[in-house]
Write a protein that holds these residues in place. Structure first.
Motif, PDB file in Angstrom:
ATOM      1  N   LEU A   1       0.818  -1.216   0.000  1.00  0.00           N
ATOM      2  CA  LEU A   1       0.000   0.000   0.000  1.00  0.00           C
ATOM      3  C   LEU A   1       0.850   1.263   0.000  1.00  0.00           C
ATOM      4  N   GLU A   2       2.045   1.172   0.525  1.00  0.00           N
ATOM      5  CA  GLU A   2       2.940   2.332   0.592  1.00  0.00           C
ATOM      6  C   GLU A   2       3.844   2.460  -0.625  1.00  0.00           C
ATOM      7  N   ARG A   3       3.863   1.443  -1.479  1.00  0.00           N
ATOM      8  CA  ARG A   3       4.744   1.450  -2.649  1.00  0.00           C
ATOM      9  C   ARG A   3       4.307   2.486  -3.677  1.00  0.00           C
ATOM     10  N   SER A   4       5.234   3.309  -4.093  1.00  0.00           N
ATOM     11  CA  SER A   4       4.962   4.291  -5.134  1.00  0.00           C
ATOM     12  C   SER A   4       4.756   3.576  -6.472  1.00  0.00           C
ATOM     13  N   GLY A   5       3.760   3.993  -7.222  1.00  0.00           N
ATOM     14  CA  GLY A   5       3.508   3.412  -8.532  1.00  0.00           C
ATOM     15  C   GLY A   5       2.824   2.056  -8.494  1.00  0.00           C
ATOM     16  N   PHE A   6       2.270   1.679  -7.346  1.00  0.00           N
ATOM     17  CA  PHE A   6       1.561   0.413  -7.184  1.00  0.00           C
ATOM     18  C   PHE A   6       0.189   0.769  -6.629  1.00  0.00           C
TER      19      PHE A   6
ATOM     20  N   GLU B   1     -15.501  -5.348  -2.848  1.00  0.00           N
ATOM     21  CA  GLU B   1     -16.286  -5.731  -1.673  1.00  0.00           C
ATOM     22  C   GLU B   1     -17.579  -6.391  -2.133  1.00  0.00           C
ATOM     23  N   LEU B   2     -17.850  -7.530  -1.559  1.00  0.00           N
ATOM     24  CA  LEU B   2     -19.098  -8.234  -1.799  1.00  0.00           C
ATOM     25  C   LEU B   2     -19.858  -8.193  -0.484  1.00  0.00           C
ATOM     26  N   ASP B   3     -20.998  -7.554  -0.509  1.00  0.00           N
ATOM     27  CA  ASP B   3     -21.782  -7.359   0.709  1.00  0.00           C
ATOM     28  C   ASP B   3     -20.927  -6.771   1.833  1.00  0.00           C
ATOM     29  N   GLU B   4     -20.164  -5.759   1.478  1.00  0.00           N
ATOM     30  CA  GLU B   4     -19.338  -4.960   2.402  1.00  0.00           C
ATOM     31  C   GLU B   4     -18.163  -5.717   3.016  1.00  0.00           C
ATOM     32  N   GLN B   5     -17.804  -6.869   2.441  1.00  0.00           N
ATOM     33  CA  GLN B   5     -16.637  -7.630   2.888  1.00  0.00           C
ATOM     34  C   GLN B   5     -15.628  -7.698   1.745  1.00  0.00           C
ATOM     35  N   VAL B   6     -14.340  -7.521   2.043  1.00  0.00           N
ATOM     36  CA  VAL B   6     -13.311  -7.621   1.011  1.00  0.00           C
ATOM     37  C   VAL B   6     -13.347  -9.043   0.453  1.00  0.00           C
ATOM     38  N   ALA B   7     -13.596  -9.138  -0.858  1.00  0.00           N
ATOM     39  CA  ALA B   7     -13.731 -10.436  -1.520  1.00  0.00           C
ATOM     40  C   ALA B   7     -12.708 -10.646  -2.624  1.00  0.00           C
ATOM     41  N   ALA B   8     -11.997  -9.584  -3.010  1.00  0.00           N
ATOM     42  CA  ALA B   8     -10.970  -9.709  -4.050  1.00  0.00           C
ATOM     43  C   ALA B   8      -9.996  -8.547  -3.911  1.00  0.00           C
ATOM     44  N   VAL B   9      -8.787  -8.802  -4.388  1.00  0.00           N
ATOM     45  CA  VAL B   9      -7.705  -7.814  -4.316  1.00  0.00           C
ATOM     46  C   VAL B   9      -7.069  -7.708  -5.689  1.00  0.00           C
ATOM     47  N   GLY B  10      -6.879  -6.486  -6.150  1.00  0.00           N
ATOM     48  CA  GLY B  10      -6.235  -6.263  -7.440  1.00  0.00           C
ATOM     49  C   GLY B  10      -5.266  -5.107  -7.364  1.00  0.00           C
ATOM     50  N   ALA B  11      -4.373  -5.049  -8.346  1.00  0.00           N
ATOM     51  CA  ALA B  11      -3.408  -3.949  -8.393  1.00  0.00           C
ATOM     52  C   ALA B  11      -2.986  -3.684  -9.829  1.00  0.00           C
TER      53      ALA B  11
END
Length: 154
Positions: free
Chosen positions: A55-60, A66-76
């Motif tokens: 999350l702190e990386r520059s350029g990333f 969120e599915l029903d207000e829960q984190v369900a997938a992560v992308g970058a």
């Protein structure tokens, strides 16, 4: 069912870590062959501390679906026009979450000025990307067979 994609926040790190590790461990058998050493290597930087560092990386640029207000997938996405992550929680698979996140990641690349997207797909994900209009041949990438893929975005 409510589905929403948004930029990731530091408070999401633990939930993101859980999604990343579960997705790799439970869904990517074709890539790690259930080898504990390969799983450990792949997930080593997916801890909450590792996600916080991302999350702190520059350029990333990290996003969560969120599915029903829960984190369900992560992308970058990256500053050089690549989709770097697209992982879904096992319980959210086949519910449109990955597709919604990918659509958002592609739009993010377009907004950053890229006409073509690039990514490296695992064996597990290759069929998904082909179905979404991505193209590319399989190629060896270290210990994991990956496909270097591309897609015109505009």
């Amino acid at each position: 069912m409510s589905l929403h994609v948004r930029p990731a926040r530091p408070a999401d790190a633990a939930a993101m870590s859980a999604v990343l590790i579960a997705s790799i461990t439970e869904l990517c058998h074709a890539d790690h062959g259930d080898d504990p050493a390969r799983i450990a290597e792949w997930t080593a930087n997916k801890t909450p501390a590792g996600v916080s560092a991302m999350l702190e990386r520059s350029g990333f640029y990290l996003f969560v679906a969120e599915l029903d207000e829960q984190v369900a997938a992560v992308g970058a996405t990256t500053a050089d026009g690549e989709i770097a992550l697209n992982y879904v929680a096992p319980a959210a698979r086949f519910r449109g979450v990955s597709k919604a996140l990918l659509t958002h990641l592609e739009a993010d690349l377009v907004a950053r000025g890229f006409a073509t997207g690039r990514l490296k797909a695992t064996a597990t994900a290759r069929r998904f990307y082909l179905a979404q209009g991505w193209a590319g041949d399989a190629m060896p990438d270290g210990r994991m067979a990956c496909s270097a893929m591309h897609k015109p975005l505009i």
